[in-house]
Scaffold this motif. Sequence first.
Motif, PDB file in Angstrom:
ATOM      1  N   VAL A 105       0.567  -1.158  -0.247  1.00 58.98           N
ATOM      2  CA  VAL A 105      -0.039  -0.113   0.206  1.00 58.98           C
ATOM      3  C   VAL A 105       1.020   1.240  -0.047  1.00 58.98           C
ATOM      4  CG1 VAL A 105      -1.869   1.323   1.385  1.00 58.98           C
ATOM      5  CG2 VAL A 105      -1.830  -1.200   1.318  1.00 58.98           C
ATOM      6  N   ASP A 106       1.068   2.001  -1.056  1.00 60.18           N
ATOM      7  CA  ASP A 106       1.848   2.932  -1.322  1.00 60.18           C
ATOM      8  C   ASP A 106       1.001   4.254  -0.716  1.00 60.18           C
ATOM      9  OD1 ASP A 106       3.366   4.962  -2.102  1.00 60.18           O
ATOM     10  OD2 ASP A 106       3.861   4.316  -4.092  1.00 60.18           O
ATOM     11  N   GLU A 107       1.525   4.922   0.282  1.00 64.93           N
ATOM     12  CA  GLU A 107       0.979   5.990   1.129  1.00 64.93           C
ATOM     13  C   GLU A 107       1.782   7.206   0.852  1.00 64.93           C
ATOM     14  OE1 GLU A 107      -1.501   3.689   4.652  1.00 64.93           O
ATOM     15  OE2 GLU A 107       0.318   4.673   5.088  1.00 64.93           O
ATOM     16  N   ALA A 108       2.376   7.417  -0.258  1.00 56.74           N
ATOM     17  CA  ALA A 108       3.254   8.554  -0.451  1.00 56.74           C
ATOM     18  C   ALA A 108       2.447   9.893  -0.004  1.00 56.74           C
ATOM     19  CB  ALA A 108       3.797   8.731  -2.120  1.00 56.74           C
ATOM     20  N   TYR A 109       1.087   9.841  -0.301  1.00 59.81           N
ATOM     21  CA  TYR A 109       0.583  11.238  -0.133  1.00 59.81           C
ATOM     22  C   TYR A 109      -0.449  10.950   1.170  1.00 59.81           C
ATOM     23  CZ  TYR A 109       1.907  11.857  -4.811  1.00 59.81           C
ATOM     24  OH  TYR A 109       2.804  12.043  -6.013  1.00 59.81           O
ATOM     25  N   ILE A 110      -0.172  10.392   1.908  1.00 58.30           N
ATOM     26  CA  ILE A 110      -0.974   9.984   3.187  1.00 58.30           C
ATOM     27  C   ILE A 110      -1.277  11.182   4.106  1.00 58.30           C
ATOM     28  CG2 ILE A 110       0.721   8.818   4.889  1.00 58.30           C
ATOM     29  CD1 ILE A 110      -2.988   7.796   4.257  1.00 58.30           C
ATOM     30  N   GLN A 167       5.852   4.791   2.391  1.00 63.15           N
ATOM     31  CA  GLN A 167       5.803   6.155   2.594  1.00 63.15           C
ATOM     32  C   GLN A 167       7.236   6.798   2.115  1.00 63.15           C
ATOM     33  OE1 GLN A 167       4.273   7.870   6.263  1.00 63.15           O
ATOM     34  NE2 GLN A 167       2.392   6.235   6.169  1.00 63.15           N
ATOM     35  N   THR A 168       7.008   8.210   2.129  1.00 64.39           N
ATOM     36  CA  THR A 168       8.370   8.725   1.592  1.00 64.39           C
ATOM     37  C   THR A 168       8.695  10.056   2.393  1.00 64.39           C
ATOM     38  OG1 THR A 168       9.321   9.806  -0.485  1.00 64.39           O
ATOM     39  CG2 THR A 168       7.033   9.782  -0.332  1.00 64.39           C
ATOM     40  N   LEU A 169       9.770  10.423   2.366  1.00 70.58           N
ATOM     41  CA  LEU A 169      10.151  11.890   2.737  1.00 70.58           C
ATOM     42  C   LEU A 169      10.021  12.985   1.518  1.00 70.58           C
ATOM     43  CD1 LEU A 169      13.032  11.410   5.363  1.00 70.58           C
ATOM     44  CD2 LEU A 169      10.946  11.296   5.698  1.00 70.58           C
ATOM     45  N   SER A 170       9.720  12.457   0.389  1.00 69.41           N
ATOM     46  CA  SER A 170       9.667  13.069  -0.835  1.00 69.41           C
ATOM     47  C   SER A 170       8.654  14.233  -1.004  1.00 69.41           C
ATOM     48  CB  SER A 170       9.545  12.368  -2.120  1.00 69.41           C
ATOM     49  OG  SER A 170      11.084  11.794  -2.257  1.00 69.41           O
ATOM     50  N   LYS A 171       7.434  14.103  -0.423  1.00 72.63           N
ATOM     51  CA  LYS A 171       6.379  14.923  -0.580  1.00 72.63           C
ATOM     52  C   LYS A 171       6.273  15.740   0.509  1.00 72.63           C
ATOM     53  CE  LYS A 171       5.900  12.938  -4.467  1.00 72.63           C
ATOM     54  NZ  LYS A 171       5.613  11.402  -4.732  1.00 72.63           N
ATOM     55  N   ALA A 172       5.244  15.395   1.605  1.00 75.94           N
ATOM     56  CA  ALA A 172       4.867  16.341   2.632  1.00 75.94           C
ATOM     57  C   ALA A 172       6.056  16.854   3.456  1.00 75.94           C
ATOM     58  CB  ALA A 172       3.888  15.562   3.621  1.00 75.94           C
ATOM     59  N   MET A 218      16.468  14.334  -1.465  1.00 73.78           N
ATOM     60  CA  MET A 218      17.321  13.512  -0.559  1.00 73.78           C
ATOM     61  C   MET A 218      17.170  12.299  -0.634  1.00 73.78           C
ATOM     62  SD  MET A 218      18.183  14.926   2.821  1.00 73.78           S
ATOM     63  CE  MET A 218      16.867  15.283   3.603  1.00 73.78           C
ATOM     64  N   ARG A 219      16.289  11.708  -1.545  1.00 74.54           N
ATOM     65  CA  ARG A 219      15.991  10.301  -1.852  1.00 74.54           C
ATOM     66  C   ARG A 219      15.773   9.392  -0.672  1.00 74.54           C
ATOM     67  NH1 ARG A 219      13.400  10.551  -4.386  1.00 74.54           N
ATOM     68  NH2 ARG A 219      13.503   8.485  -5.514  1.00 74.54           N
ATOM     69  N   ILE A 220      14.677   9.679   0.210  1.00 77.53           N
ATOM     70  CA  ILE A 220      14.623   8.800   1.367  1.00 77.53           C
ATOM     71  C   ILE A 220      13.211   8.273   1.090  1.00 77.53           C
ATOM     72  CG2 ILE A 220      14.678   8.098   3.609  1.00 77.53           C
ATOM     73  CD1 ILE A 220      17.114   9.970   3.872  1.00 77.53           C
TER      74      ILE A 220
END
Length: 349
Positions: free
Chosen positions: A177-182, A204-209, A215-217
């Motif tokens: 479940v890709d929650e990049a924008y959660i 999840q990602t550090l790239s959005k919110a 940084m690419r994490i």
Amino acid sequence: MKNKNIDSLVRGNILGLEPYSTARDEFQGGELCVFLDANESPYQNGVNRYPDPHQKALKARISQIKKTPADTIFLGNGSDEAIDLVFRVFCVPGKDNVVAISPSYGMYSVAANTNDIELRSVALGPDWELPADEILASIDSNTKAIFLCSPNNPSGNAFEPAQMLQLAEKFNGIVVVDEAYIDFSGKESLIGNIQEYNNVIVLQTLSKAWGMAGMRIGMAFACPRIIQLMSMVKYPYNINVLAQQKALELLQKDEPYISEIISQRAVLAGELEQKPFVKKVWPSDANFLLARVADANGLYDFLTQRGIIVRNRHKVKGCENCLRITVGTTEENNRLLQALQDYEKTYNR
Ligand SMILES: *Cc1c(COP(=O)(O)O)cnc(C)c1O
């Protein structure tokens, strides 16, 4: 059944893998040690030492923020690394397959193709509803993973947690479940469910919110066994020293600007809906809006000529004449709205 036998899903060669043991695995040591074990340069410049392969300090902080134990956290060179690792850990090339929703994030199929894994696409409903029955109908005994994205890119909607968990319960395989924008969504993250549902991997990602796309994490949250398998297969030093340090520094505060983005999203949606050339603006749980317009290619070109770059999704199946627009600062959004006003004049003529 919620609890699956994870090892029975793993590729045989991975189960038997002896991972690369780094110098720093065997001995951590303290400040006062003399490190003559890794053939590094002894002369300090801030990056002369190899990074921590286990990213302990960063995981400890993320563990606090996300309220999940450190052994349920994997960190990768962007979420893209975690997506690729799902294939490399679980899917036998040329034999296994995965199922993904469509339209969705392009990396699932890129990673499937590079790993020689068939990807079966299941179309979302007319308003991007999750087709749970169709997904279940498309799996067979070689289906190792289902890729969901919630909130979904590019449609912007989040699915009901209960519906995704029901899929995880019924499917004897991995549910990503890709929650990049959660962080922009009113819906709950599934991180709280990974202990109970041991076949669910939340990305999840550090790239959005968090504002750290450069940084690419990326982060994956799952049961400790899955995290162990992914960590075994990753490159040992996949997150560099500078990224680990800077991320730790930026994670001392909360996610910045989320409420600003959410309120600007509503303003932008309201303005877009007024335009005669905008046919539909879908509700969004993310930091972007998907809008169907009369002529996506024409509007895209018009905006590009004015230095405003949006994402043209016209060629994506189900997204005909759709543009995906990221919510910017108030000033940036106003520049877009001004350009749309100019376009409206040419459109009416
Ligand atoms: C932007 C995005 C990501 C983030 O990828 P990173 O590699 O972490 O930058 C992941 N999934 C989706 C659906 C995205 O849109």
